[in-house]
Scaffold this motif. Structure first.
Motif, PDB file in Angstrom:
ATOM      1  N   HIS A  81     -17.485   5.809 -50.940  1.00 27.68           N
ATOM      2  CA  HIS A  81     -16.241   5.087 -50.322  1.00 27.68           C
ATOM      3  C   HIS A  81     -15.703   5.354 -49.085  1.00 27.68           C
ATOM      4  N   LYS A  82     -15.539   6.923 -48.740  1.00 32.48           N
ATOM      5  CA  LYS A  82     -14.998   7.439 -47.835  1.00 32.48           C
ATOM      6  C   LYS A  82     -15.884   7.748 -46.501  1.00 32.48           C
ATOM      7  N   ILE A  83     -16.824   7.708 -46.775  1.00 33.15           N
ATOM      8  CA  ILE A  83     -18.145   8.405 -45.723  1.00 33.15           C
ATOM      9  C   ILE A  83     -18.173   7.605 -44.615  1.00 33.15           C
ATOM     10  N   GLY A  84     -18.308   6.355 -45.010  1.00 35.75           N
ATOM     11  CA  GLY A  84     -18.367   5.371 -43.678  1.00 35.75           C
ATOM     12  C   GLY A  84     -17.248   5.540 -42.759  1.00 35.75           C
ATOM     13  N   ASP A  85     -15.967   5.192 -43.298  1.00 42.80           N
ATOM     14  CA  ASP A  85     -14.785   5.447 -42.765  1.00 42.80           C
ATOM     15  C   ASP A  85     -14.609   6.898 -42.011  1.00 42.80           C
ATOM     16  N   THR A  86     -15.232   7.669 -42.819  1.00 39.31           N
ATOM     17  CA  THR A  86     -15.183   9.178 -42.013  1.00 39.31           C
ATOM     18  C   THR A  86     -16.024   9.160 -40.693  1.00 39.31           C
ATOM     19  N   LEU A  87     -17.323   8.790 -40.994  1.00 34.49           N
ATOM     20  CA  LEU A  87     -18.180   8.651 -39.771  1.00 34.49           C
ATOM     21  C   LEU A  87     -17.547   8.029 -38.647  1.00 34.49           C
ATOM     22  N   ALA A  88     -17.228   6.730 -38.990  1.00 35.11           N
ATOM     23  CA  ALA A  88     -16.885   5.946 -38.043  1.00 35.11           C
ATOM     24  C   ALA A  88     -15.690   6.495 -37.129  1.00 35.11           C
ATOM     25  N   ASN A  89     -14.516   7.196 -37.916  1.00 31.60           N
ATOM     26  CA  ASN A  89     -13.506   7.611 -37.067  1.00 31.60           C
ATOM     27  C   ASN A  89     -13.976   8.563 -36.381  1.00 31.60           C
ATOM     28  N   LEU A  90     -15.031   9.541 -36.824  1.00 31.09           N
ATOM     29  CA  LEU A  90     -15.334  10.648 -35.819  1.00 31.09           C
ATOM     30  C   LEU A  90     -16.045  10.103 -34.597  1.00 31.09           C
ATOM     31  N   THR A  91     -16.512   9.036 -34.288  1.00 32.69           N
ATOM     32  CA  THR A  91     -17.188   8.595 -33.064  1.00 32.69           C
ATOM     33  C   THR A  91     -16.213   7.417 -32.433  1.00 32.69           C
ATOM     34  N   LEU A  92     -14.979   7.120 -33.090  1.00 39.39           N
ATOM     35  CA  LEU A  92     -14.099   6.085 -32.472  1.00 39.39           C
ATOM     36  C   LEU A  92     -13.844   6.587 -30.901  1.00 39.39           C
ATOM     37  N   ARG A  93     -13.327   7.959 -30.711  1.00 35.78           N
ATOM     38  CA  ARG A  93     -12.845   8.389 -29.351  1.00 35.78           C
ATOM     39  C   ARG A  93     -14.323   8.061 -28.405  1.00 35.78           C
ATOM     40  N   LEU A  94     -15.325   8.497 -29.060  1.00 31.50           N
ATOM     41  CA  LEU A  94     -16.509   8.391 -28.216  1.00 31.50           C
ATOM     42  C   LEU A  94     -16.763   6.746 -27.543  1.00 31.50           C
ATOM     43  N   LEU A  95     -16.510   6.052 -28.360  1.00 27.83           N
ATOM     44  CA  LEU A  95     -16.479   4.430 -28.118  1.00 27.83           C
ATOM     45  C   LEU A  95     -15.646   4.200 -27.038  1.00 27.83           C
ATOM     46  N   PHE A  96     -14.228   4.630 -27.193  1.00 28.27           N
ATOM     47  CA  PHE A  96     -13.142   4.433 -26.635  1.00 28.27           C
ATOM     48  C   PHE A  96     -13.608   4.891 -25.100  1.00 28.27           C
ATOM     49  N   GLU A  97     -13.942   6.113 -24.988  1.00 25.65           N
ATOM     50  CA  GLU A  97     -14.431   6.680 -23.649  1.00 25.65           C
ATOM     51  C   GLU A  97     -15.490   5.864 -22.865  1.00 25.65           C
ATOM     52  N   ASP A  98     -16.487   5.603 -23.745  1.00 27.69           N
ATOM     53  CA  ASP A  98     -17.573   4.699 -23.125  1.00 27.69           C
ATOM     54  C   ASP A  98     -16.924   3.389 -22.644  1.00 27.69           C
ATOM     55  N   LEU A  99     -16.198   2.506 -23.305  1.00 25.06           N
ATOM     56  CA  LEU A  99     -15.389   1.209 -22.976  1.00 25.06           C
ATOM     57  C   LEU A  99     -14.595   1.666 -21.840  1.00 25.06           C
ATOM     58  N   GLY A 100     -14.074   2.644 -21.292  1.00 25.54           N
ATOM     59  CA  GLY A 100     -13.240   3.119 -20.507  1.00 25.54           C
ATOM     60  C   GLY A 100     -11.646   2.944 -20.665  1.00 25.54           C
ATOM     61  N   PHE A 101     -11.290   3.208 -21.747  1.00 23.06           N
ATOM     62  CA  PHE A 101      -9.937   2.855 -22.151  1.00 23.06           C
ATOM     63  C   PHE A 101      -9.224   4.195 -21.548  1.00 23.06           C
ATOM     64  N   THR A 102      -8.002   4.028 -21.041  1.00 16.44           N
ATOM     65  CA  THR A 102      -7.144   4.955 -20.629  1.00 16.44           C
ATOM     66  C   THR A 102      -6.185   5.779 -21.545  1.00 16.44           C
ATOM     67  N   ASN A 103      -5.700   6.982 -21.322  1.00 16.22           N
ATOM     68  CA  ASN A 103      -4.905   7.415 -22.256  1.00 16.22           C
ATOM     69  C   ASN A 103      -3.673   6.574 -22.854  1.00 16.22           C
ATOM     70  N   ASP A 104      -3.076   5.772 -21.620  1.00 14.16           N
ATOM     71  CA  ASP A 104      -2.204   5.134 -21.941  1.00 14.16           C
ATOM     72  C   ASP A 104      -2.518   4.007 -22.949  1.00 14.16           C
ATOM     73  N   GLU A 105      -3.652   3.276 -22.794  1.00  9.91           N
ATOM     74  CA  GLU A 105      -3.856   2.128 -23.770  1.00  9.91           C
ATOM     75  C   GLU A 105      -4.179   2.689 -24.944  1.00  9.91           C
ATOM     76  N   LEU A 106      -4.741   4.046 -25.187  1.00  7.63           N
ATOM     77  CA  LEU A 106      -4.837   4.658 -26.558  1.00  7.63           C
ATOM     78  C   LEU A 106      -3.563   4.838 -27.123  1.00  7.63           C
ATOM     79  N   ALA A 107      -2.541   5.427 -26.471  1.00  5.04           N
ATOM     80  CA  ALA A 107      -1.490   5.574 -26.828  1.00  5.04           C
ATOM     81  C   ALA A 107      -0.700   4.228 -27.529  1.00  5.04           C
TER      82      ALA A 107
END
Length: 182
Positions: A81-107
């Protein structure tokens, strides 16, 4: 609030300054603890006598759990139940970085909007659990959490879009709130 402040300060300065700024949020908790003191206990805990007693106190609840019928199935369910969400959340920051989101947008969208969406999900999860019971509410939460992972696939397809990020993060946190309660 602390997470948003850290991202905003780091975007304008550096991470050292951001962590110093965020440390002041912890100061309020320390002062509150010092002023309020330790709450009165209804019953004093029994002191453990030696390492053997401590080991028994640690192992006993686990042993009792595994004696129950279906314990391994429950454990496997929780892990799957939790492994998919956990793995997805581990890579979330990488996705945001690849898409060029700023720290302000993340905040704003991840931390800010995500916090309120999580609270809404917790409320809705409580209502679902109370009205539908455990089995149905857990099933609904599983479906919502799977769909929330698909929302990030949609965000990756769309690219840098604050609306898509807000939708994906809002839905993810809303679904996680429901799933956490159920």
């Amino acid at each position: 609030l602390a997470g948003s402040v850290a991202l905003i300060v780091a975007a304008r300065s550096d991470w050292t300054t951001a962590y110093i700024a965020v440390s002041f949020f912890g100061l309020f908790a320390v002062i509150t603890g010092l002023v309020m003191g330790e709450p009165a206990r209804g019953q004093e805990p029994k002191p453990l006598k030696g390492p053997v007693a401590a080991a028994i106190a640690y192992v006993s609840p686990l042993a009792e759990f595994f004696k129950r019928q279906g314990a391994l199935v429950v454990l496997l369910f929780v892990l799957v139940h939790k492994i998919g969400d956990t793995l997805a959340n581990l890579t979330l920051r990488l996705l945001f970085e690849d898409l060029g989101f700023t720290n302000d947008e993340l905040a704003i969208y991840d931390v800010g909007l995500g916090f309120w969406a999580l609270l809404a999900g917790i409320f809705v999860g409580g209502v679902l659990y109370a009205r539908l019971g455990m089995k149905r509410s857990v099933l609904i939460s599983l479906v919502l959490m799977a769909v929330s992972n698909l929302a990030f696939a949609g965000l990756a397809t769309v690219g840098h879009s604050t609306w898509a990020m807000a939708g994906a993060m809002g839905f993810e946190n809303f679904a996680s709130g429901i799933g956490g309660v159920c």
